[in-house]
Design a protein around this motif. Sequence first.
Motif, PDB file in Angstrom:
ATOM      1  N   ARG A 126     -11.121 -11.368 -14.638  1.00 37.09           N
ATOM      2  CA  ARG A 126     -11.997 -11.518 -13.464  1.00 37.09           C
ATOM      3  C   ARG A 126     -12.490 -10.134 -13.039  1.00 37.09           C
ATOM      4  NH1 ARG A 126      -9.633 -16.159  -9.564  1.00 37.09           N
ATOM      5  NH2 ARG A 126     -11.837 -16.362  -9.160  1.00 37.09           N
ATOM      6  N   PRO A 127     -13.456  -9.578 -13.758  1.00 36.23           N
ATOM      7  CA  PRO A 127     -13.876  -8.190 -13.525  1.00 36.23           C
ATOM      8  C   PRO A 127     -14.418  -7.932 -12.122  1.00 36.23           C
ATOM      9  CG  PRO A 127     -14.882  -9.092 -15.527  1.00 36.23           C
ATOM     10  CD  PRO A 127     -14.179 -10.227 -14.864  1.00 36.23           C
ATOM     11  N   ASP A 128     -14.873  -8.997 -11.431  1.00 37.05           N
ATOM     12  CA  ASP A 128     -15.393  -8.781 -10.078  1.00 37.05           C
ATOM     13  C   ASP A 128     -14.306  -8.725  -9.016  1.00 37.05           C
ATOM     14  OD1 ASP A 128     -17.927  -8.617 -10.980  1.00 37.05           O
ATOM     15  OD2 ASP A 128     -18.383 -10.751 -10.661  1.00 37.05           O
ATOM     16  N   SER A 129     -13.067  -9.009  -9.409  1.00 31.52           N
ATOM     17  CA  SER A 129     -11.980  -8.971  -8.420  1.00 31.52           C
ATOM     18  C   SER A 129     -11.609  -7.514  -8.132  1.00 31.52           C
ATOM     19  CB  SER A 129     -10.762  -9.725  -8.954  1.00 31.52           C
ATOM     20  OG  SER A 129     -10.332  -9.123 -10.157  1.00 31.52           O
ATOM     21  N   PHE A 130     -10.919  -7.339  -7.011  1.00 29.92           N
ATOM     22  CA  PHE A 130     -10.413  -6.011  -6.670  1.00 29.92           C
ATOM     23  C   PHE A 130      -8.899  -6.058  -6.853  1.00 29.92           C
ATOM     24  CE2 PHE A 130      -8.457  -3.007  -3.858  1.00 29.92           C
ATOM     25  CZ  PHE A 130      -9.091  -1.844  -4.261  1.00 29.92           C
ATOM     26  N   VAL A 131      -8.372  -5.252  -7.769  1.00 26.57           N
ATOM     27  CA  VAL A 131      -6.962  -5.380  -8.161  1.00 26.57           C
ATOM     28  C   VAL A 131      -6.215  -4.062  -7.941  1.00 26.57           C
ATOM     29  CG1 VAL A 131      -5.393  -5.892 -10.077  1.00 26.57           C
ATOM     30  CG2 VAL A 131      -7.569  -7.114  -9.896  1.00 26.57           C
ATOM     31  N   PHE A 132      -5.054  -4.174  -7.300  1.00 28.77           N
ATOM     32  CA  PHE A 132      -4.190  -2.993  -7.208  1.00 28.77           C
ATOM     33  C   PHE A 132      -2.746  -3.402  -7.425  1.00 28.77           C
ATOM     34  CE2 PHE A 132      -3.901  -4.670  -2.948  1.00 28.77           C
ATOM     35  CZ  PHE A 132      -2.594  -4.402  -2.560  1.00 28.77           C
ATOM     36  N   THR A 133      -1.953  -2.471  -7.963  1.00 27.85           N
ATOM     37  CA  THR A 133      -0.512  -2.695  -8.077  1.00 27.85           C
ATOM     38  C   THR A 133       0.177  -1.876  -6.996  1.00 27.85           C
ATOM     39  OG1 THR A 133      -0.356  -0.881  -9.656  1.00 27.85           O
ATOM     40  CG2 THR A 133      -0.547  -3.090 -10.573  1.00 27.85           C
ATOM     41  N   TYR A 134       1.374  -2.317  -6.612  1.00 25.08           N
ATOM     42  CA  TYR A 134       2.174  -1.599  -5.613  1.00 25.08           C
ATOM     43  C   TYR A 134       3.600  -1.610  -6.158  1.00 25.08           C
ATOM     44  CZ  TYR A 134       4.093  -0.310  -1.033  1.00 25.08           C
ATOM     45  OH  TYR A 134       4.742   0.336  -0.006  1.00 25.08           O
ATOM     46  N   GLN A 135       4.113  -0.440  -6.579  1.00 28.06           N
ATOM     47  CA  GLN A 135       5.412  -0.414  -7.247  1.00 28.06           C
ATOM     48  C   GLN A 135       6.288   0.731  -6.744  1.00 28.06           C
ATOM     49  OE1 GLN A 135       3.252  -0.412 -11.308  1.00 28.06           O
ATOM     50  NE2 GLN A 135       5.267  -1.261 -11.777  1.00 28.06           N
ATOM     51  N   GLY A 136       7.585   0.475  -6.684  1.00 29.73           N
ATOM     52  CA  GLY A 136       8.557   1.528  -6.384  1.00 29.73           C
ATOM     53  C   GLY A 136       8.889   2.320  -7.637  1.00 29.73           C
ATOM     54  N   ASP A 137       9.710   3.364  -7.457  1.00 28.30           N
ATOM     55  CA  ASP A 137       9.993   4.247  -8.600  1.00 28.30           C
ATOM     56  C   ASP A 137      10.949   3.625  -9.615  1.00 28.30           C
ATOM     57  OD1 ASP A 137      12.019   4.441  -6.734  1.00 28.30           O
ATOM     58  OD2 ASP A 137      11.666   6.547  -6.297  1.00 28.30           O
ATOM     59  N   GLY A 138      11.865   2.770  -9.167  1.00 27.81           N
ATOM     60  CA  GLY A 138      12.727   2.087 -10.128  1.00 27.81           C
ATOM     61  C   GLY A 138      11.894   1.162 -10.986  1.00 27.81           C
ATOM     62  N   ASP A 139      11.008   0.425 -10.343  1.00 30.34           N
ATOM     63  CA  ASP A 139      10.171  -0.549 -11.052  1.00 30.34           C
ATOM     64  C   ASP A 139       9.178   0.148 -11.989  1.00 30.34           C
ATOM     65  OD1 ASP A 139       9.268  -3.641 -10.786  1.00 30.34           O
ATOM     66  OD2 ASP A 139       7.485  -2.384 -10.965  1.00 30.34           O
ATOM     67  N   LEU A 140       8.521   1.198 -11.492  1.00 31.46           N
ATOM     68  CA  LEU A 140       7.429   1.815 -12.266  1.00 31.46           C
ATOM     69  C   LEU A 140       7.912   2.858 -13.275  1.00 31.46           C
ATOM     70  CD1 LEU A 140       3.929   2.846 -11.118  1.00 31.46           C
ATOM     71  CD2 LEU A 140       5.370   4.615 -12.120  1.00 31.46           C
ATOM     72  N   ALA A 141       8.860   3.724 -12.836  1.00 35.64           N
ATOM     73  CA  ALA A 141       9.207   4.868 -13.688  1.00 35.64           C
ATOM     74  C   ALA A 141      10.429   4.619 -14.567  1.00 35.64           C
ATOM     75  CB  ALA A 141       9.429   6.112 -12.821  1.00 35.64           C
ATOM     76  N   ALA A 142      11.159   3.513 -14.307  1.00 30.16           N
ATOM     77  CA  ALA A 142      12.304   3.180 -15.167  1.00 30.16           C
ATOM     78  C   ALA A 142      11.964   1.932 -15.972  1.00 30.16           C
ATOM     79  CB  ALA A 142      13.559   2.965 -14.325  1.00 30.16           C
ATOM     80  N   ILE A 143      12.089   0.776 -15.333  1.00 24.25           N
ATOM     81  CA  ILE A 143      11.954  -0.502 -16.044  1.00 24.25           C
ATOM     82  C   ILE A 143      10.559  -0.650 -16.666  1.00 24.25           C
ATOM     83  CG2 ILE A 143      12.399  -2.982 -15.829  1.00 24.25           C
ATOM     84  CD1 ILE A 143      13.530  -2.264 -12.933  1.00 24.25           C
ATOM     85  N   GLY A 144       9.538  -0.182 -15.935  1.00 23.41           N
ATOM     86  CA  GLY A 144       8.164  -0.425 -16.399  1.00 23.41           C
ATOM     87  C   GLY A 144       7.445   0.821 -16.865  1.00 23.41           C
ATOM     88  N   LEU A 145       8.185   1.821 -17.343  1.00 23.88           N
ATOM     89  CA  LEU A 145       7.530   3.087 -17.722  1.00 23.88           C
ATOM     90  C   LEU A 145       6.474   2.881 -18.819  1.00 23.88           C
ATOM     91  CD1 LEU A 145       7.463   6.149 -17.253  1.00 23.88           C
ATOM     92  CD2 LEU A 145       9.156   6.389 -19.059  1.00 23.88           C
ATOM     93  N   ALA A 146       6.816   2.079 -19.811  1.00 16.72           N
ATOM     94  CA  ALA A 146       5.850   1.857 -20.904  1.00 16.72           C
ATOM     95  C   ALA A 146       4.595   1.166 -20.382  1.00 16.72           C
ATOM     96  CB  ALA A 146       6.485   1.017 -22.012  1.00 16.72           C
ATOM     97  N   GLU A 147       4.797   0.204 -19.476  1.00 21.86           N
ATOM     98  CA  GLU A 147       3.643  -0.565 -18.968  1.00 21.86           C
ATOM     99  C   GLU A 147       2.639   0.359 -18.283  1.00 21.86           C
ATOM    100  OE1 GLU A 147       3.450  -3.859 -19.353  1.00 21.86           O
ATOM    101  OE2 GLU A 147       5.478  -4.106 -20.135  1.00 21.86           O
TER     102      GLU A 147
END
Length: 252
Positions: free
Chosen positions: A83-104
């Motif tokens: 849905r390219p016309d949507s406005f999308v943002f993620t909101y993540q903590g450091d455990g979620d983003l920099a540990a579990i989801g680092l590759a993502e």
Amino acid sequence: MEKTYQRPVSLYKSSSGYCPGCMHGVAQRLIAELLDEMSLRERAVGIMPVGCATLAYTYLNFDTIHAAHGRAPAVATGYKRSRPDSFVFTYQGDGDLAAIGLAEIIHAANRGEKFSAVFINNSIYGMTGGQMAPTTLVGQKSTTAQGGRQVEMSGYPIRMCELLSTLKAPVYVARFALNTPANILKAKKGIKKAFTLQLENKGFAFVELLSNCPTNWGLSPEESLNWISENMIPYYPLGEYKTPEGSESRGN
Ligand SMILES: Cc1ncc(C[n+]2csc(CCOP(=O)(O)OP(=O)(O)O)c2C)c(N)n1
Ligand code: SF4
């Protein structure tokens, strides 16, 4: 009398379940204010992580999706591409983003996906009781590092802005702090810049916000804000690491 302070429509009228003094609530209010001011609420979708950060969906009055551990950037990629016309943002903590989801996050940034990422660095895993995160400072105590983080055992804290700004694709990578009113206003400007770049279809933008966790740091709210200034900002310098103009302006 003119009313200068009111609740954004993008924020539900509910009391917060965050611990007293936690800056997650301030970060989420900034996002809600911007969605109102930029008339984005109707086409916005926020992709939420695990952790205290995820409670945002309880307070944000627009569409949100709860992604599995660390997978917010993958879900954001799929949603924005379909849905390219949507406005999308993620909101993540450091455990979620920099540990579990680092590759993502690295691969979404490297592909230049056209969404905005808001990253809350409170140097610890908040919701699960204060374990060491990839962002925990050297010597900082946590429930899984009771003598303080040791480099020999755990390596150095990862600086996400520095890491992501080495990639070619991201258009905006910047770090702000939520420790003073002046810095909160700068943070809002930074998030707005990221959101604007998405509206211009320019590509991936990453905004890191240095935040606090008074509960797991064992500090009062006021002490925790001072702790950000004294301990976090020296290791995590504030500023814009990558901009569309290619300029760098650190330490502001
Ligand atoms: C024992 C246990 N291990 C792992 C998890 C998964 N988990 C849920 S929240 C969370 C911590 C998230 O921390 P962070 O991303 O730093 O966000 P914060 O809570 O600080 O906002 C983890 C690891 C869990 N629920 N329970
Ligand atoms: S545990 Fe920490 S991050 Fe979670 S709400 Fe409380 S202060 Fe905020």
